[in-house]
Design an enzyme around this catalytic site. Structure first.
Site, PDB file in Angstrom:
ATOM      1  N   HIS A 464       0.838  -1.207   0.000  1.00  0.00           N
ATOM      2  CA  HIS A 464       0.000   0.000   0.000  1.00  0.00           C
ATOM      3  C   HIS A 464       0.875   1.261   0.000  1.00  0.00           C
ATOM      4  O   HIS A 464       0.719   2.137  -0.855  1.00  0.00           O
ATOM      5  CB  HIS A 464      -0.909  -0.020   1.236  1.00  0.00           C
ATOM      6  CG  HIS A 464      -1.765   1.196   1.382  1.00  0.00           C
ATOM      7  ND1 HIS A 464      -3.086   1.216   1.016  1.00  0.00           N
ATOM      8  CD2 HIS A 464      -1.484   2.438   1.828  1.00  0.00           C
ATOM      9  CE1 HIS A 464      -3.579   2.424   1.229  1.00  0.00           C
ATOM     10  NE2 HIS A 464      -2.626   3.182   1.732  1.00  0.00           N
ATOM     11  N   GLU A 465       1.771   1.326   0.962  1.00  0.00           N
ATOM     12  CA  GLU A 465       2.611   2.528   1.069  1.00  0.00           C
ATOM     13  C   GLU A 465       3.514   2.657  -0.153  1.00  0.00           C
ATOM     14  O   GLU A 465       3.819   3.762  -0.596  1.00  0.00           O
ATOM     15  CB  GLU A 465       3.426   2.512   2.366  1.00  0.00           C
ATOM     16  CG  GLU A 465       2.586   2.515   3.645  1.00  0.00           C
ATOM     17  CD  GLU A 465       1.535   3.616   3.695  1.00  0.00           C
ATOM     18  OE1 GLU A 465       1.723   4.663   3.048  1.00  0.00           O
ATOM     19  OE2 GLU A 465       0.496   3.407   4.359  1.00  0.00           O
ATOM     20  N   HIS A 468       1.714   4.437  -2.868  1.00  0.00           N
ATOM     21  CA  HIS A 468       1.821   5.897  -2.699  1.00  0.00           C
ATOM     22  C   HIS A 468       3.193   6.377  -3.184  1.00  0.00           C
ATOM     23  O   HIS A 468       3.312   7.413  -3.833  1.00  0.00           O
ATOM     24  CB  HIS A 468       1.686   6.284  -1.226  1.00  0.00           C
ATOM     25  CG  HIS A 468       0.294   6.241  -0.690  1.00  0.00           C
ATOM     26  ND1 HIS A 468      -0.757   6.904  -1.285  1.00  0.00           N
ATOM     27  CD2 HIS A 468      -0.235   5.637   0.407  1.00  0.00           C
ATOM     28  CE1 HIS A 468      -1.863   6.701  -0.567  1.00  0.00           C
ATOM     29  NE2 HIS A 468      -1.566   5.937   0.458  1.00  0.00           N
TER      30      HIS A 468
END
Ligand SMILES: [Zn+2]
Length: 677
Positions: A464-465, A468
């Site tokens: 997820h990170e 980003h």
């Protein structure tokens, strides 16, 4: 004596010279940075020449170059490796930043120049990107109150300043509560805990100079403890401490702070001509109105609650079989859900965990990025701010693209949670060197000499990170204003949540989920069970999240409550929140919403983005190839590299050719709308 924060950084890729920077350098550097930014902004506002795009908007984009440099280092350190000196400075700085920002936004000469340019925008011969940046500046000034009467502007500045102070106090109280609580486990409290948790609990004790094993309020310790400890009394104790963060009644209690924040946000919205804060906040978002956001949440809430209620019955039966006649409680849910997972999917975290080594999951994320977007990663040997942090150079087609810093392990100097931020945004304006982007996580640390192991959830967080980070690093724009993740809040989780899907691609796991001791890939049968179990307990996960999102939205789309906690109870009871499911984040520790403005009336954004990510990944499924090259190239062009070049719905349309509905999400979570009993 020179200040390393103020020097030109002739380090590789102009990375901050972390080995030279000390805590004492920040206060004087901020002083210079504020002075220089003020001088630059006044020069723009008071220039005798008529406003042009270059002497106004481009100049504004450059005015805070030094400030961005200093603040980039400072705020990353405050989050990831804080000290009492930095925290004291943070308290001092937050009102200064608020004052500086409102002074800039309220500068009437400056606003008039932007306003004149905006009214003449059709005649200015701007590029699409320039037109977009001008529109965003104009909107930013209006939303900050630049067009208000002098008296209203003054009041608004006061309100904004006070909100900044309250937000900082909220986070610091939370950090203090998280830091101060540990549950020391006696030898016979350790029964039933898997090795990875024992190791992490011992490492957490070591980090605090304690003996034996402790459970802290870090999610990566407390969640597995609630999952595995057969000791109902200890689970209750740990759970109560976890949900009491920010609500302990002492110096660190956030109750009064929350009440005042809600009152001031409402006043801010009224001053700006909006009926409530949520309406104000959502106007420039993809959702556009609180009603649209609420409709989406309720469309998901109903089937999710129905599923959770069916699950609660199953779990309560299991509890009865254990001879416990109490009602199923919040500290029971994860424990019995884990047992149920074991019986229905023959899958437990302890069996899985050796296959999820941190370094292998980093390699997997890099490999997926390489196959999708053609980026490569090369480890860098450069000084960073902490020995846990690692850096890589990111290249594309042999050219420098960005620097990526990964800082994955929990430590007391780090705030909880996982996030992506940057030391520098990508932009072509100053011929810059590309983004310097960082991922910070709080994964439990293995004992010295052993590989760090993740839960599957942790691995998902890592992906997820990293999604980003890719959004930040692949950015290909001229102006910092629209660089990378500078997009609408309900769109910013699309790249991150979409990237999570590649973790569940079987060929990725076959290659990277290697057993820590034997190096053998995850067995096919276990992998199949793992993927089949992905929908497991989604009723719970969806309900705990949606309850938080609905409370956030309700708080900000009605008159500010006199007693926020009573209002929260009322909202949850109206919704019919199942008794054994707590909010994922309750108000006193809901940092997304109260530590700053970021996600206030915006926690719904994760779900809003999930609607899109489910639908966007379906495009790859339809293509029959999770790495389909033309699709990946379009995804990069329209979303990952595009920053805030266009409105979010336009970006999505450019990728998919249509807007998404809620169906792919419900299917993805195994919640069918038809089952709402
Ligand atoms: Zn995110």
């Amino acid at each position: 004596m020179t200040n390393p924060l103020l020097d030109d950084w002739d380090t590789p890729f102009a990375l901050p010279p972390f080995d030279k920077i000390t805590d004492a350098d920040f206060a004087p550097a901020f002083k210079v940075a504020f002075a220089r930014a003020r001088a630059a902004i006044n020069a723009i506002a008071n220039a005798p020449q008529p406003a042009t795009f270059v002497n106004t908007i481009e100049a504004l984009e450059r005015a805070e170059t030094l400030m961005d440099k200093v603040a980039g280092v400072f705020f990353n350190l405050v989050g990831a490796d804080s000290t009492p000196t930095l925290e004291a400075l943070q308290r001092k700085l937050s009102p200064e930043f608020a004052a500086f920002n409102s002074e800039t936004m309220m500068n009437q000469r400056l606003f008039q120049r932007v306003d004149q340019l905006f009214s003449r925008r059709a005649q200015l011969d701007l590029t699409t990107e320039q037109a977009r940046v001008l529109t965003l500046y104009h909107r930013m000034f209006l939303r900050a109150g630049a067009a208000l009467t002098p008296a209203d502007r003054k009041r608004l500045a006061k309100v904004t300043e006070r909100l900044a102070v309250l937000g900082t106090a909220f986070s610091q109280n939370l950090l203090a509560d998280e830091r101060n609580w540990v549950l020391a486990l006696a030898p016979d409290d350790l029964d039933g805990l898997p090795d990875f948790l024992l190791d992490a609990a011992r490492a957490a004790a070591d980090a605090r100079d304690l003996n034996g094993h402790v459970i802290t309020l870090s999610r990566s310790l407390i969640v597995p403890f609630l999952q595995f400890s057969p000791r109902r009394d200890l689970r209750e104790k740990a759970f109560r401490a976890w949900v009491s963060r920010g609500a302990t009644g002492g110096d660190t209690d956030n109750g009064e702070i929350v009440r005042e924040i809600l009152v001031l946000r409402e006043e801010r919205a009224h001053l700006l001509g909006y009926e409530d804060f949520a309406t104000f906040k959502l106007a420039p978002k993809m959702a556009k109105t609180p009603a649209a956001a609420k409709d989406l949440l309720m469309a998901v809430w109903k089937p999710a609650r129905a599923q959770a209620e069916r699950d609660a019955e199953v779990l309560e039966k299991m509890m009865r079989q254990d001879g416990i006649n109490a009602p199923l409680s919040a500290w029971d849910w994860r424990y019995y859900a884990e047992k149920r997972r074991l019986s229905e999917h023959a899958l437990n975290e302890a069996e899985l965990k050796p296959y999820f080594q941190l370094d292998q999951m980093i390699a997997a994320a890099f490999d997926c990025a390489n196959r999708l977007f053609g980026v490569s990663f090369r480890p860098l040997d450069v000084p960073l701010y902490h020995k846990d942090a690692r850096a890589w150079e990111v290249t594309k087609n042999g050219h420098h693209q960005a620097v990526f810093i990964g800082d994955y392990l929990a430590r007391p100097s780090k705030r909880s949670g996982a996030w992506c931020s940057r030391f520098r945004p990508q932009s072509r304006l100053n011929g810059a060197t590309g983004a310097i982007t960082v991922n910070v996580c709080n994964f439990a640390r293995a004992p010295e000499g052993q590989p760090n192991l993740l839960t599957f959830d942790d691995a998902r967080t890592l992906f997820h990170e990293f999604g980003h980070a890719l959004h930040s690093m692949l950015s290909d724009v001229t102006y910092p204003m629209i660089s990378g993740t500078a997009v609408a809040r309900d769109f910013v989780e699309l790249p991150s949540q979409l990237f999570e899907h590649w973790l569940t691609v079987p060929e990725v796991l076959q290659k990277y989920a290697l057993h820590a001791d034997t190096g053998q890939p995850i067995p096919g049968a276990l992998l199949k069970r793992l993927l089949a179990a992905q929908n497991f307990d989604q009723g719970f996960a969806t309900v705990e999240y949606t309850a938080s999102a609905l409370v956030d939205l309700a708080f900000h789309s009605a008159p500010a409550p006199k007693d926020p906690m009573a209002r929260q109870r009322q909202i949850l009871s109206d919704l019919g929140l199942p008794a054994a499911i707590p909010m994922r984040h309750a108000t006193p520790h809901f940092a997304h919403v109260f530590s700053g403005d970021g996600y206030s009336s915006g926690y719904y954004s994760y779900m809003w983005s999930e609607v899109m990510d489910a639908d966007a990944f379906a495009a790859f499924e339809e293509a029959g190839d999770p790495f389909a090259p033309t699709l990946a190239a379009r995804l990069e062009r329209t979303i990952f590299a595009a920053g805030g070049r266009q409105e979010a719905d336009q970006a999505y349309l450019a990728f998919r050719g249509r807007l998404p509905g809620v169906e792919a999400l419900l299917k993805g979570r195994g919640l069918s709308a038809g089952e709402d009993g």
